[in-house]
Write a protein that holds these residues in place. Structure first.
Motif, PDB file in Angstrom:
ATOM      1  N   LEU A 181      32.499  32.788  41.737  1.00 55.77           N
ATOM      2  CA  LEU A 181      32.469  31.698  41.940  1.00 55.77           C
ATOM      3  C   LEU A 181      33.479  30.727  42.731  1.00 55.77           C
ATOM      4  CD1 LEU A 181      31.104  30.719  38.205  1.00 55.77           C
ATOM      5  CD2 LEU A 181      29.774  30.454  40.436  1.00 55.77           C
ATOM      6  N   ALA A 182      34.662  31.356  42.528  1.00 56.14           N
ATOM      7  CA  ALA A 182      35.842  30.933  43.453  1.00 56.14           C
ATOM      8  C   ALA A 182      36.354  32.064  44.015  1.00 56.14           C
ATOM      9  CB  ALA A 182      36.898  30.520  42.169  1.00 56.14           C
ATOM     10  N   ALA A 183      35.326  32.443  44.945  1.00 55.38           N
ATOM     11  CA  ALA A 183      35.756  33.973  45.548  1.00 55.38           C
ATOM     12  C   ALA A 183      37.046  33.741  46.712  1.00 55.38           C
ATOM     13  CB  ALA A 183      34.728  34.696  46.113  1.00 55.38           C
ATOM     14  N   LEU A 184      37.884  34.596  46.781  1.00 55.63           N
ATOM     15  CA  LEU A 184      38.929  34.800  47.846  1.00 55.63           C
ATOM     16  C   LEU A 184      38.173  35.578  48.914  1.00 55.63           C
ATOM     17  CD1 LEU A 184      42.029  35.573  46.079  1.00 55.63           C
ATOM     18  CD2 LEU A 184      41.416  33.292  46.799  1.00 55.63           C
ATOM     19  N   VAL A 185      37.327  34.918  49.608  1.00 51.69           N
ATOM     20  CA  VAL A 185      36.205  35.532  50.694  1.00 51.69           C
ATOM     21  C   VAL A 185      36.975  36.447  51.602  1.00 51.69           C
ATOM     22  CG1 VAL A 185      34.356  35.077  52.158  1.00 51.69           C
ATOM     23  CG2 VAL A 185      34.763  33.722  50.097  1.00 51.69           C
ATOM     24  N   GLY A 186      36.488  37.523  51.603  1.00 53.06           N
ATOM     25  CA  GLY A 186      36.889  38.554  52.594  1.00 53.06           C
ATOM     26  C   GLY A 186      38.162  39.442  52.163  1.00 53.06           C
ATOM     27  N   ASN A 187      38.939  39.084  51.155  1.00 48.25           N
ATOM     28  CA  ASN A 187      39.904  39.915  50.409  1.00 48.25           C
ATOM     29  C   ASN A 187      39.498  40.985  49.534  1.00 48.25           C
ATOM     30  OD1 ASN A 187      41.349  37.667  51.106  1.00 48.25           O
ATOM     31  ND2 ASN A 187      42.357  37.378  49.327  1.00 48.25           N
ATOM     32  N   GLY A 188      40.345  42.166  49.699  1.00 49.41           N
ATOM     33  CA  GLY A 188      39.953  43.107  48.890  1.00 49.41           C
ATOM     34  C   GLY A 188      40.157  43.157  47.608  1.00 49.41           C
ATOM     35  N   ALA A 189      39.752  43.986  46.782  1.00 51.96           N
ATOM     36  CA  ALA A 189      40.228  43.913  45.499  1.00 51.96           C
ATOM     37  C   ALA A 189      41.556  43.947  44.943  1.00 51.96           C
ATOM     38  CB  ALA A 189      39.237  45.207  44.492  1.00 51.96           C
ATOM     39  N   GLU A 190      42.000  43.491  43.940  1.00 53.74           N
ATOM     40  CA  GLU A 190      43.531  43.408  43.604  1.00 53.74           C
ATOM     41  C   GLU A 190      43.970  44.999  43.411  1.00 53.74           C
ATOM     42  OE1 GLU A 190      46.240  40.792  43.126  1.00 53.74           O
ATOM     43  OE2 GLU A 190      44.523  40.254  44.786  1.00 53.74           O
TER      44      GLU A 190
END
Length: 136
Positions: A28-37
């Protein structure tokens, strides 16, 4: 980049090979394009699941409409998704539905918080397996 990719990885490993089953995640508040932590990648790797290719994407109404079941981490997420797509009511469930729990966001809180979130996600998935799929 935390809970959603961990849940996707676990679900895909447990039921993703069933015919007609598609497992995907979005936020819902994605850090679009980032990989998983890194903590999520490490914890799932310890379970033999590779999250290195994960890229975050934003949940939208088209994605909600495309799936028969939408699992969310918190009661507030369920309300938000159902508000986004009114006809999704009844298809959106909190992963902790039967245990009556939310999965707290571990973002930037260290490995122990990721472990706690993953334990709850595993518990919630197990509950869904028993209720909907009779175990896997």
């Amino acid at each position: 980049v935390c809970r959603s990719p961990m849940a996707e990885g676990l679900l895909r490993a447990r039921i993703g090979s069933r015919p007609g089953v598609t497992v995907e995640s979005a936020g819902l508040a994605a850090l679009v394009g980032n990989g998983a932590e890194p903590e999520a990648v490490e914890l799932l790797a310890e379970r033999g699941i590779d999250l290195t290719g994960h890229r975050a994407r934003q949940l939208n109404s088209s994605l909600v409409r495309a799936f028969d079941l939408v699992l969310v981490m918190e009661a507030g997420h369920q309300r938000a998704v159902e508000s986004m797509v009114l006809e999704a009511r009844g298809r959106v469930h909190r992963i902790g539905r039967w245990g009556d729990f939310d999965v707290p966001d571990p973002y930037r809180k260290g490995r122990a918080s990721f472990e706690e979130a993953l334990t709850l996600i595993e518990r919630g998935i197990g509950d869904f397996e028993r209720k909907f799929w009779g175990g896997v």
